[in-house]
Design an enzyme around this catalytic site. Structure first.
Site, PDB file in Angstrom:
ATOM      1  N   GLY A 105     -48.647 -29.100 -22.564  1.00 24.45           N
ATOM      2  CA  GLY A 105     -48.612 -30.521 -22.894  1.00 24.45           C
ATOM      3  C   GLY A 105     -49.875 -30.899 -23.634  1.00 24.45           C
ATOM      4  O   GLY A 105     -50.846 -30.143 -23.644  1.00 24.45           O
ATOM      5  N   CYS A 156     -50.175 -22.824 -20.421  1.00 27.63           N
ATOM      6  CA  CYS A 156     -51.157 -23.606 -21.166  1.00 27.63           C
ATOM      7  C   CYS A 156     -51.672 -24.780 -20.319  1.00 27.63           C
ATOM      8  O   CYS A 156     -52.359 -24.559 -19.342  1.00 27.63           O
ATOM      9  CB  CYS A 156     -50.560 -24.062 -22.494  1.00 27.63           C
ATOM     10  N   TYR A 157     -51.298 -26.020 -20.626  1.00 31.89           N
ATOM     11  CA  TYR A 157     -51.759 -27.132 -19.774  1.00 31.89           C
ATOM     12  C   TYR A 157     -51.375 -26.874 -18.325  1.00 31.89           C
ATOM     13  O   TYR A 157     -52.158 -27.148 -17.409  1.00 31.89           O
ATOM     14  CB  TYR A 157     -51.151 -28.457 -20.262  1.00 31.89           C
ATOM     15  N   HIS A 217     -48.449 -19.092 -24.922  1.00 31.44           N
ATOM     16  CA  HIS A 217     -47.051 -19.553 -24.791  1.00 31.44           C
ATOM     17  C   HIS A 217     -46.059 -18.389 -24.837  1.00 31.44           C
ATOM     18  O   HIS A 217     -45.767 -17.872 -25.915  1.00 31.44           O
ATOM     19  CB  HIS A 217     -46.730 -20.534 -25.929  1.00 31.44           C
ATOM     20  N   GLU A 263     -42.925 -18.579 -24.432  1.00 33.87           N
ATOM     21  CA  GLU A 263     -41.608 -19.024 -24.897  1.00 33.87           C
ATOM     22  C   GLU A 263     -41.464 -18.989 -26.414  1.00 33.87           C
ATOM     23  O   GLU A 263     -40.356 -19.090 -26.927  1.00 33.87           O
ATOM     24  CB  GLU A 263     -41.306 -20.434 -24.361  1.00 33.87           C
ATOM     25  N   ASP A 285     -17.451 -30.971 -28.381  1.00 37.31           N
ATOM     26  CA  ASP A 285     -17.906 -31.459 -27.075  1.00 37.31           C
ATOM     27  C   ASP A 285     -16.770 -32.142 -26.315  1.00 37.31           C
ATOM     28  O   ASP A 285     -16.484 -31.811 -25.162  1.00 37.31           O
ATOM     29  CB  ASP A 285     -19.080 -32.436 -27.222  1.00 37.31           C
ATOM     30  N   LYS A 345     -25.580 -26.887 -27.043  1.00 33.01           N
ATOM     31  CA  LYS A 345     -24.385 -26.754 -27.881  1.00 33.01           C
ATOM     32  C   LYS A 345     -23.787 -25.342 -27.868  1.00 33.01           C
ATOM     33  O   LYS A 345     -22.572 -25.172 -27.772  1.00 33.01           O
ATOM     34  CB  LYS A 345     -24.757 -27.136 -29.315  1.00 33.01           C
TER      35      LYS A 345
END
Ligand code: XMP
Length: 511
Positions: free
Chosen positions: A56, A83-84, A169, A171, A227, A367
């Site tokens: 963040g 991180c944060y 990170h 991710e 959807d 999605k």
């Protein structure tokens, strides 16, 4: 969601937060993003097998820094701080966080020590850093588990307590083996079994819909998009004939769209689907309205009114089904991320609704997960791979106020664009492609005549989940043909431009 296993991702406002959730689900464990302020009581109720604190933009030193109760570290639940999130763990456990004079940003060589979190990862690889604050001293009982040249404490942890902090990170794709780190956290630290699969999703949602609906009746608003098609099919599977589907022609559909939808779903899939012609109702409410969020609100409210009226003709209708998906929920302001757009199917609902409840079976799905569910349900490829079309339809593809005349012009141009993309065999490679009638008019010349007509924009993007997108690199000869056909065949358009903006910073739709 009734999954047994859940990894809770606490949102401290980082830009990659949804990516973490996506990666974990791809790894076979259900995951949800919740605000950092989720209470300990709620966390206990959710009963996650692991918790991730995201990154963040804050600093733990700020007086209004986003924090959690220290008790969360003593619940016995494995925790991974990124991180944060890592700095927060250090701060809460009485380690030391410091601020560097420069921001470290980019790839760094990293050396890992032995730990379950880094199992099977080469001891030297590359990680992605993006920070100013850093952990200067680890808390008591913790060990340094990775270092880079400039960051001595790139990872730390208390292996017995199963709490880890990463300064980088995992991710983002630039971190080599980042997925493996998340996988290790899930399977080697949090001991997951991995029960998140679309087959299980279908089974658990059908059971859940059955228990909610009981012997009640259900109305589903179909738009023809993936959807609502998947939502309707799930509900159909759960309650059979007690589901009535309705397609509202709000006058904002593409060329021939209603006829195509009726033929696919009513004739092809044998659903109880009724068409309501509400074109005048919507268009009269939208007259003179230019503001995009006002358009969405009006359309959302009118949708509900139309359904209510239709419901009265059906006798008692207890439930309404909507195809809301996870990005709609998050982008409408759930969690810490700023509200980007007011999606008509979440934020625009009127306060008084004459249904017992709204059922949104896809509320937790991205999605591409919805598409997997579609295939799982046996829907045809033409339905599952259909490009997304927003509920407010062409209303948000006409910049400024909406008139029947502008709708006509846009429909023709959009139809040409779509047919050329399909003829060039590009339709399955492009996420969304559509025309936008901009509010701009410009000078042109046609024959010997000067014209002053609309500028049409073409938008085509490639994307995985609409959260981010790149503009599609349509070959120039295809663009050339599309542009020629549009200016020659569509009245009132004398200029065509191609939108070459990524998301972010632009959105996919223009409004
Ligand atoms: P944006 O424009 O926000 O769009 O990048 C992301 C995806 O959402 C669709 N979209 C909507 N869908 N109601 C919907 O049902 C809306 O109000 C709405 N606005 C955008 C858009 O087409 C894209 O697929």
């Amino acid at each position: 969601m009734d999954n047994n296993e859940i990894i809770l991702v606490l949102d401290f406002g980082g830009q990659y937060n949804q990516l973490i959730v996506r990666r974990i689900r791809d790894l076979g464990v259900y995951s949800e993003l919740r605000p950092y302020s989720t209470t300990i009581e709620d966390i206990k109720k959710i009963n996650p097998i692991g918790i991730i604190f995201t990154g963040g933009p804050n600093s733990v030193f700020e007086s209004d820094s986003l924090s959690v109760s220290r008790d969360i570290l003593n619940l016995g639940i494995p925790i991974l701080g990124i991180c944060y999130g890592a700095q927060l763990i250090a701060h809460l456990e009485n380690g030391k966080v410091a601020t560097s004079s420069t921001r470290e940003y980019g790839g760094s060589k990293i050396v890992y020590s032995n730990a379950p979190l880094f199992d099977g990862i080469p001891s030297e690889s590359t990680c992605w850093m993006s920070h100013t604050d850093f952990v200067a001293e680890i808390p008591k009982n913790y060990t340094v588990l990775a270092s880079t040249k400039t960051c001595r404490i790139a990872a730390f942890g208390d292996i017995d307590k199963k709490i880890y902090g990463l300064q980088f990170h995992p991710e983002v794709i630039h971190t080599e083996n980042g997925d493996k780190i998340l996988e290790n956290f899930i399977y080697k630290v949090a001991n997951a079994h991995g029960d998140w699969a679309m087959k299980n999703f279908v089974e658990s949602s059908v059971a859940k819909i059955k228990s909610i609906v009981g012997m009640g009746t259900v109305l589903c608003a179909m738009s023809g998009g993936i959807d609502s098609a998947v939502a309707a099919t799930l509900v159909h599977k759960a309650v059979g004939d007690r589901l009535t589907c309705v397609l509202v022609d709000h006058g904002l559909m593409r060329k021939n769209e209603c006829a195509e939808i009726m033929s696919v779903f009513r004739d092809g899939l044998d659903m109880n689907l009724k068409l309501i012609d509400a074109r005048d109702r919507f268009l009269s409410k939208l007259t003179g309205v230019s503001d995009p969020d006002a358009k969405r609100k009006i359309i959302g409210a009118e949708f509900i009114r139309v359904f209510e009226d239709f419901g009265k003709t059906l006798g008692n209708v207890d439930f309404l089904v909507q195809g809301t998906i996870y990005p709609d929920v998050v982008e409408s302001g759930f969690g810490k991320s700023a509200a980007i757009k007011l999606h008509h199917n979440v934020g625009g609902l009127p306060a008084v609704i004459n249904f017992k409840e709204i059922i949104e079976p896809l509320r937790d799905l991205f999605k591409d997960e919805v598409r997997k569910v579609g295939f799982e349900l046996g829907l045809p490829k033409s339905v599952v791979m259909r490009q997304p079309f927003p509920g407010p339809g062409l209303a948000i593809r006409i910049i400024g106020d909406i008139t029947e005349d502008k709708l006509e012009i846009l429909r023709e141009a959009d139809a040409i664009f779509r047919s050329e993309i399909s003829d060039a065999d590009l339709d399955s490679k492009i996420w969304q492609y559509f025309a936008v009638l901009t509010g701009v008019r410009s000078i042109g010349v046609m024959g010997d005549m000067r014209t002053y007509d609309y500028m049409l924009a073409l938008r085509a993007v490639v994307s995985l989940d609409a959260m981010s997108a790149d503009w599609a690199k349509i070959p120039w000869p295809v663009l050339e043909k599309i542009s020629n056909r549009i200016v020659n065949e569509c009245r009132n358009i004398n200029r065509v431009v191609y939108d070459i903006t990524t998301k972010p910073p632009a959105t996919i739709e223009w409004e």
